[in-house]
Design an enzyme around this catalytic site. Structure first.
Site, PDB file in Angstrom:
ATOM      1  N   GLY A  19       0.837  -1.360   0.148  1.00  0.00           N
ATOM      2  CA  GLY A  19       0.139  -0.205   0.087  1.00  0.00           C
ATOM      3  C   GLY A  19       1.067   1.232  -0.055  1.00  0.00           C
ATOM      4  O   GLY A  19       1.659   1.386   0.805  1.00  0.00           O
ATOM      5  N   ALA A  20       0.703   2.088  -1.018  1.00  0.00           N
ATOM      6  CA  ALA A  20       1.528   3.405  -1.176  1.00  0.00           C
ATOM      7  C   ALA A  20       0.339   4.558  -1.035  1.00  0.00           C
ATOM      8  O   ALA A  20       0.623   5.389  -1.739  1.00  0.00           O
ATOM      9  CB  ALA A  20       2.410   3.379  -2.299  1.00  0.00           C
ATOM     10  N   ILE A  23      -1.356   6.027   4.535  1.00  0.00           N
ATOM     11  CA  ILE A  23      -0.381   5.510   5.167  1.00  0.00           C
ATOM     12  C   ILE A  23       0.835   5.260   4.737  1.00  0.00           C
ATOM     13  O   ILE A  23       1.997   5.608   5.144  1.00  0.00           O
ATOM     14  CB  ILE A  23      -0.837   4.410   6.218  1.00  0.00           C
ATOM     15  CG1 ILE A  23      -2.134   4.747   7.026  1.00  0.00           C
ATOM     16  CG2 ILE A  23       0.185   3.472   6.813  1.00  0.00           C
ATOM     17  CD1 ILE A  23      -2.658   3.643   7.831  1.00  0.00           C
ATOM     18  N   ASP A 112      -6.209  -0.448   2.557  1.00  0.00           N
ATOM     19  CA  ASP A 112      -7.509   0.239   3.083  1.00  0.00           C
ATOM     20  C   ASP A 112      -8.581  -0.934   3.007  1.00  0.00           C
ATOM     21  O   ASP A 112      -9.617  -0.543   2.979  1.00  0.00           O
ATOM     22  CB  ASP A 112      -7.771   1.163   2.273  1.00  0.00           C
ATOM     23  CG  ASP A 112      -7.725   0.971   0.640  1.00  0.00           C
ATOM     24  OD1 ASP A 112      -7.665  -0.048   0.302  1.00  0.00           O
ATOM     25  OD2 ASP A 112      -7.914   1.769  -0.013  1.00  0.00           O
ATOM     26  N   ASN A 113      -8.266  -2.128   2.579  1.00  0.00           N
ATOM     27  CA  ASN A 113      -9.391  -2.882   2.409  1.00  0.00           C
ATOM     28  C   ASN A 113      -9.296  -4.440   3.101  1.00  0.00           C
ATOM     29  O   ASN A 113      -8.232  -4.874   3.098  1.00  0.00           O
ATOM     30  CB  ASN A 113     -10.054  -3.282   0.934  1.00  0.00           C
ATOM     31  CG  ASN A 113      -8.998  -4.229   0.044  1.00  0.00           C
ATOM     32  OD1 ASN A 113      -9.025  -5.360   0.306  1.00  0.00           O
ATOM     33  ND2 ASN A 113      -8.093  -3.425  -0.390  1.00  0.00           N
ATOM     34  N   ALA A 116      -7.509  -7.428   0.919  1.00  0.00           N
ATOM     35  CA  ALA A 116      -6.273  -7.528   0.758  1.00  0.00           C
ATOM     36  C   ALA A 116      -5.524  -7.908   1.816  1.00  0.00           C
ATOM     37  O   ALA A 116      -4.678  -8.640   2.133  1.00  0.00           O
ATOM     38  CB  ALA A 116      -5.702  -6.269   0.065  1.00  0.00           C
ATOM     39  N   CYS A 174      -7.657 -13.711  13.821  1.00  0.00           N
ATOM     40  CA  CYS A 174      -7.926 -14.366  14.932  1.00  0.00           C
ATOM     41  C   CYS A 174      -9.311 -13.711  15.527  1.00  0.00           C
ATOM     42  O   CYS A 174     -10.045 -14.407  16.196  1.00  0.00           O
ATOM     43  CB  CYS A 174      -6.808 -14.146  15.966  1.00  0.00           C
ATOM     44  SG  CYS A 174      -5.580 -15.657  15.777  1.00  0.00           S
ATOM     45  N   CYS A 186     -34.984  -7.739  -0.804  1.00  0.00           N
ATOM     46  CA  CYS A 186     -36.426  -7.099  -0.751  1.00  0.00           C
ATOM     47  C   CYS A 186     -36.500  -5.804  -0.373  1.00  0.00           C
ATOM     48  O   CYS A 186     -37.185  -4.781  -0.587  1.00  0.00           O
ATOM     49  CB  CYS A 186     -37.465  -7.827  -0.339  1.00  0.00           C
ATOM     50  SG  CYS A 186     -37.150  -8.380   1.370  1.00  0.00           S
TER      51      CYS A 186
HETATM   52 ZN   LIG Z   1      -5.522 -16.490  13.687  1.00  0.00          ZN
END
Ligand SMILES: [Zn+2]
Lengths: 683, 333
Positions: A19-20, A23, A112-113, A116, A174, A186
């Site tokens: 990630g660039a 952060i 951010d997800n 990933a 965890c 619906c």
């Molecule tokens: Zn674990």
């Protein structure tokens, strides 16, 4: 801190940054300043204007370029001697396999997800490389209104840095993680009660129907095309007729979805017994003479700058994205946006999917959602707000990212010094706006709070071998449902292989021969009980992802689907589960997976909260939608910390540090000196 | 909503942060003027943060010429002699900062801050100083306090893996959100001089040891006529002697200021970049809060130490200058 020992640990380290973005930029800068020499960065994104307010390595002139590459060049400007290797790619690509991960001493996440993050967690476990995970949690779509003008909703910005080391601390999975909220079909198609329902309808159904892949399943007309309608006709409604101009076409679509479909829904009296009846809306209500007037304006939209590209707002003279449009304005934006898609972006039609950075798409969805909201008596929202909800935009500022990045580097240095037995500062959630609750908590003194990391969860299906339990209707659910909704969506696998005993039911790969591909394709369409090797109650399936090197076992239990329409008034999930049936409202997929921990419906990444204060704070601000019973936050005081190995008794005082009782600060501070002494080997 | 609307360009650039603090706060930010003195690592981080946030202007004062030490924790100075030779630190940093956000004016002022008069300070809403002696901090703080307008004053110092921020907002009124209500609050701050003259024996027993340690080092440098940070390991005996004297004079148990902590603060002449990032981030956050009048600001010291990982707020002021909640405001919506 700046001792020879830590400098050599830094200089000799090979670091992977995933990630660039927000952060990532801060992290790369701080790593470079701290003396790191060898860094790889993976990021598949390109730079966008809305990044520039915090991703300070990027400039206006970089918009459209690879984040990883531009970040590298920017940092080499002030640290020319470094080796930085950019990968403009998805971290889930097969080239980033376990072998690739093994070359690094530590992996730092600035993602951010959720998806990933889970993937990187698994690769780090498989490669046995320590992972420093981080996240700033902004607020989520559903509560955007609350914080919109209220920065000081303390919880709106918080961050967390956690170290995950295989076998020593808990892994990223965890504990339950927030997953994107899904809504029963619906609610979206027939009975929306919140603005977010209208957004989902506008984005995932209407937008997808008009501009997306025509072959995709779409529930837009499900409730309106009853048996009396010719199904042929219902399909054609959304196709533009040959002799039709864009104005006529737009009005016809408008009248169909906001008028005719609502009338049709109203005819089902049962639905509206206990609900407010929606109001059908037709374009003629507003636009008796509007249409011609608009045609003359179309050309104005060519006068655009870099910030607005093709825009219906611009050509209609609507400027402020924070204004709420009137129903007339929404109607005009709807028709204008539809027309511009056909006039200016016709080639993309059929392949479009909603993108929060696509101005015209956001305008269309905002307008459609607001018209639908008006119809159902739901409060209207501005484009700015709608965009936040539709794009699940996480609020972000530079300062939070800078602080997080500083904490990540501190943790990374500790990891590199192999100081793993003394992870007192292993996890540092912090509260930038801690004092927001000052009137109740004046005595709280901590903005950055270290928390003891947790032991691995012995029932974690990722880092332990505990089997999962899946309750599913084996006579109704197809293998495809199992693959898509469980294996991919819930277990986060990309290249799954599914086995029943020694029989292969399904696999994905480049090296399969045609027979196998055909065979697996056929299996996908079969219900579980009719597979070549039938899956019934009591069957144990083995699911494996070859890239992630993750294997898990799933015990199958057969269960029926409850017809939820006859139980609309029921609110108690437990009474439903007693019937051994599903409640579609709570379990829209008709499957219940246990062992895999369902998380609260929060978009973002603040789910691994491991302390009482944070959990308590979140309680105050969570909205009614966040109610998954199994997503209960752990309170630190409830958790046994069995790490007696270092025998210092250190844990107890840290544990108390989280408690709300202010007196505990005294206990903790009295011990500070001894803690400092113990930490001396860090120097 | 007051004042003019944000431009389309501003809304696009600041989209993510407007979602955090609102358009109103963004407008106030864009009309504010900041002065910083002493371009060390933490200040460089702070400058980056508020330039990105979109303040109106930022004025840098640091007449030192660039040396190798200057760029060790400062990413605003490229280590390229062709770029920095003959330029002051402020000039080089100014050029880098301008690129971060073309909508912010970044300027350089030359000269000694202590000699500037009221009409100079009057141009600013926020003054941040770093690497200043106690006397200089007091002097600049007093100049700010004498103005008819309210100027927020901050000091920031990083030594080794520790950082300190001091905040003086004088009489600060702000609003904050408490559940569904907006509450108006008011805080009364002491000056730096008033704060550090609060007798140690009246401070709570759990007051951060870093507060005391920083004062000991400060007094040592002042007494020995050293510049800020001009201190090293051979000074340790002298520092420990001074600590003993001050503790005795203040009736504070000398063990409240561990020798190991003082030793660390003396040894770490260079800043530790992750601490600069954290301190610069917290300071940026605080300045944005003060300017927007939204959210509880720090009162009045903040400390961070890598060794324990804690970021602690200390209120070092006379008891009568506490927090006053003035009135309950309107409920929003
Ligand atoms: Zn674990």
């Amino acid at each position: 801190m700046a001792s020879e020992g830590h400098l050599s640990a830094i200089k000799g380290a090979k670091v992977l940054m995933v990630g660039a973005g927000g952060i990532g930029c801060e992290l790369l800068k701080t790593l470079a300043l701290s003396g790191f020499q060898d860094i790889h960065i993976i990021d598949m994104d390109t730079i966008e204007v809305s990044n520039l307010n915090r991703q300070f390595l990027f400039r206006q002139s970089h918009v459209g370029q690879s984040k990883a590459k531009v970040a590298r060049d920017a940092v080499l400007n002030f640290r020319p001697g470094m080796s930085i290797t950019p990968h403009h790619a998805n971290v889930k690509d097969p080239e980033f396999n376990v072998e690739f991960f093994k070359q690094f001493n530590v992996v730092l996440n600035g993602l951010d997800n959720l998806d990933a993050r889970r993937h990187v967690n698994r690769l780090c476990l498989a490669a046995d490389v320590p992972l420093v995970e981080s996240g700033t949690t902004g607020f989520l779509g559903q509560v955007i209104k609350m914080i919109f003008s209220l920065w000081q909703q303390s919880i709106s910005l918080k961050g967390q840095v956690t170290v995950h080391i295989k076998g020593k601390t808990e892994c990223y999975e965890c504990q339950p993680k927030p997953a994107p909220k899904t809504y029963p079909v619906c609610t979206i198609t027939s009975t929306p009660s919140k603005f977010v329902h209208c957004i989902v309808w506008a984005k995932d159904l209407l937008f997808a129907k008009l501009f997306g892949d025509k072959n995709q399943e779409n529930d837009l007309n499900v409730r309106s095309s009853d048996a009396t309608n010719s199904s042929e006709q219902a399909k054609d409604v959304f196709e533009r007729r040959k002799d039709e101009d864009f104005g006529q076409y737009g009005r016809r679509i408008y009248d169909h979805v906001f008028g005719y479909n609502i009338e049709l829904a109203l005819s089902n009296e049962e639905t509206w017994n206990k609900r407010k009846r929606p109001r059908p809306i037709y374009s003629k209500d507003f636009l008796s003479e509007e249409l011609n007037h608009q045609n003359g304006n179309v050309d104005n939209s060519c006068l655009t700058d870099a910030f607005s590209s093709v825009s219906a707002m611009a050509s209609l003279g609507l400027k402020n994205p924070q204004d709420k449009w009137s129903l007339l304005e929404s109607t005009r934006v709807f028709l204008e946006a539809l027309k511009q898609f056909f006039l200016k972006r016709e080639k993309e039609i059929g392949n479009l999917s909603f993108d929060k950075d696509d101005q015209l798409a956001v305008e269309f969805v905002t307008a459609a959602a607001n018209i639908r909201a008006a119809s159902f008596g739901i409060p209207l929202h501005s484009l700015f707000e709608a965009k936040g909800i539709a794009g699940n935009i996480v609020h972000a500022v530079a300062t939070t990212n800078a602080i997080i990045a500083g904490l990540i580097v501190i943790e990374a240095i500790k990891v590199l010094q192999k100081d793993t037995d003394n992870y007192r500062c292993g996890s540092i959630p912090f509260y930038l706006f801690r004092m927001t609750y000052c009137l109740e908590h004046v005595s709280r003194k901590m903005l950055l709070m270290p928390v003891e990391p947790y032991e691995p969860n012995k029932a974690c299906y990722v880092c332990s071998e505990t089997p999962l339990l899946l309750e599913i209707n084996t006579y109704r659910s197809k293998l495809r449902d199992f693959v898509e909704k469980i294996v991919k969506a819930k277990l986060g696998m990309n290249f799954p292989l599914i086995m029943h005993g020694s029989n292969l039911l399904y696999e994905v790969g480049d090296d399969l021969d045609d027979d196998m591909v055909a065979n697996y394709a056929a299996n996908l369409e079969k219900v579980l009980s009719e597979l070549p090797s039938p899956v019934n109650s009591g069957t144990m399936l083995t699911v494996e992802d070859l890239q992630q090197e993750l294997v898990c076992s799933i015990n199958i239990k057969h269960r029926m689907l409850l017809n939820f329409h006859s139980f609309q008034g029921w609110e108690n999930v437990h009474s439903l589960t007693n019937l051994d049936e599903f409640d579609e409202e709570k379990e829209p997929d008709g499957m219940v997976l246990t062992g895999w921990t369902q998380a609260p419906a929060v978009v973002g990444n603040g789910g691994s909260t491991s302390n009482a204060r944070q959990a308590e704070a979140e309680k105050d601000t969570e909205v009614d939608e966040i109610s998954e019973p199994s997503g209960k936050k752990r309170k630190l005081s409830e958790v046994d910390i069995p790490n007696a190995a270092d025998g210092t008794g250190n844990h107890k005082e840290v544990k108390e540090l989280d408690d709300d009782d202010d007196d505990d600060d005294l206990v903790m501070l009295d011990d500070l000196d001894s803690v400092t002494n113990k930490k001396k080997r860090l120097q | 909503m007051d004042g003019e609307e944000l431009t389309e360009q501003e809304t696009a650039l600041y989209d993510r942060q407007i979602r955090v603090w609102g358009a109103d706060a963004q407008r106030r930010l864009s009309k504010s003027h900041i002065l910083v003195y002493g371009m060390k690592g933490a200040v460089a981080e702070f400058c980056k943060n508020i330039v990105l946030a979109g303040v109106g202007s930022l004025t840098l004062v640091d007449d030192r010429l660039v040396t190798e030490e200057a760029f060790s924790a400062n990413f605003l100075i490229p280590p390229n002699e062709n770029v920095y030779s003959g330029k002051t630190i402020a000039e080089v940093c100014c050029n880098s900062l301008k690129e971060f956000n073309p909508m912010v004016r970044v300027l350089v002022e030359k000269g000694d801050l202590s000699s500037f008069g009221g009409e100079f300070y009057d141009k600013f809403d926020v003054v941040v100083v770093s690497c200043c002696s106690v006397a200089k901090k007091n002097l600049i703080n007093e100049k700010c306090r004498k103005l008819s307008k309210r100027v927020a004053f901050y000091t920031v110092d990083c030594r080794d893996s520790c950082g300190e921020i001091f905040v003086d907002l004088q009489n600060h009124k702000y609003s904050k959100q408490k559940l569904e209500e907006t509450v108006e609050c008011q805080l009364q701050y002491p000056s730096f001089e008033e704060a550090i003259s609060v007798p140690w024996k009246v401070l709570p027993r759990k007051t951060s040891k870093l507060y005391f340690a920083m004062r000991v080092i400060e007094q040592f440098e002042e007494a020995e006529g050293r510049g800020v940070g001009e201190i090293s390991v051979p000074d340790l005996p002298g520092v420990l002697k001074l600590k003993k004297e001050i503790c005795e004079a203040n009736s504070l148990n000398a063990s409240r200021i561990p020798d190991t902590l003082l030793e660390r603060l003396i040894m770490g002449a260079r800043e530790f970049p992750p601490v600069c990032a954290i301190i610069g981030g917290i300071l940026g956050q605080e300045v944005i809060k003060a300017l927007s009048g939204k959210g509880d600001p720090l009162k009045n010291f903040f400390f961070f130490d890598v060794m324990d990982g804690k970021g602690i707020v200390e209120d070092i002021s006379n008891t009568e200058t506490g927090r006053v909640a003035v009135s309950r405001g309107l409920t929003l919506e």
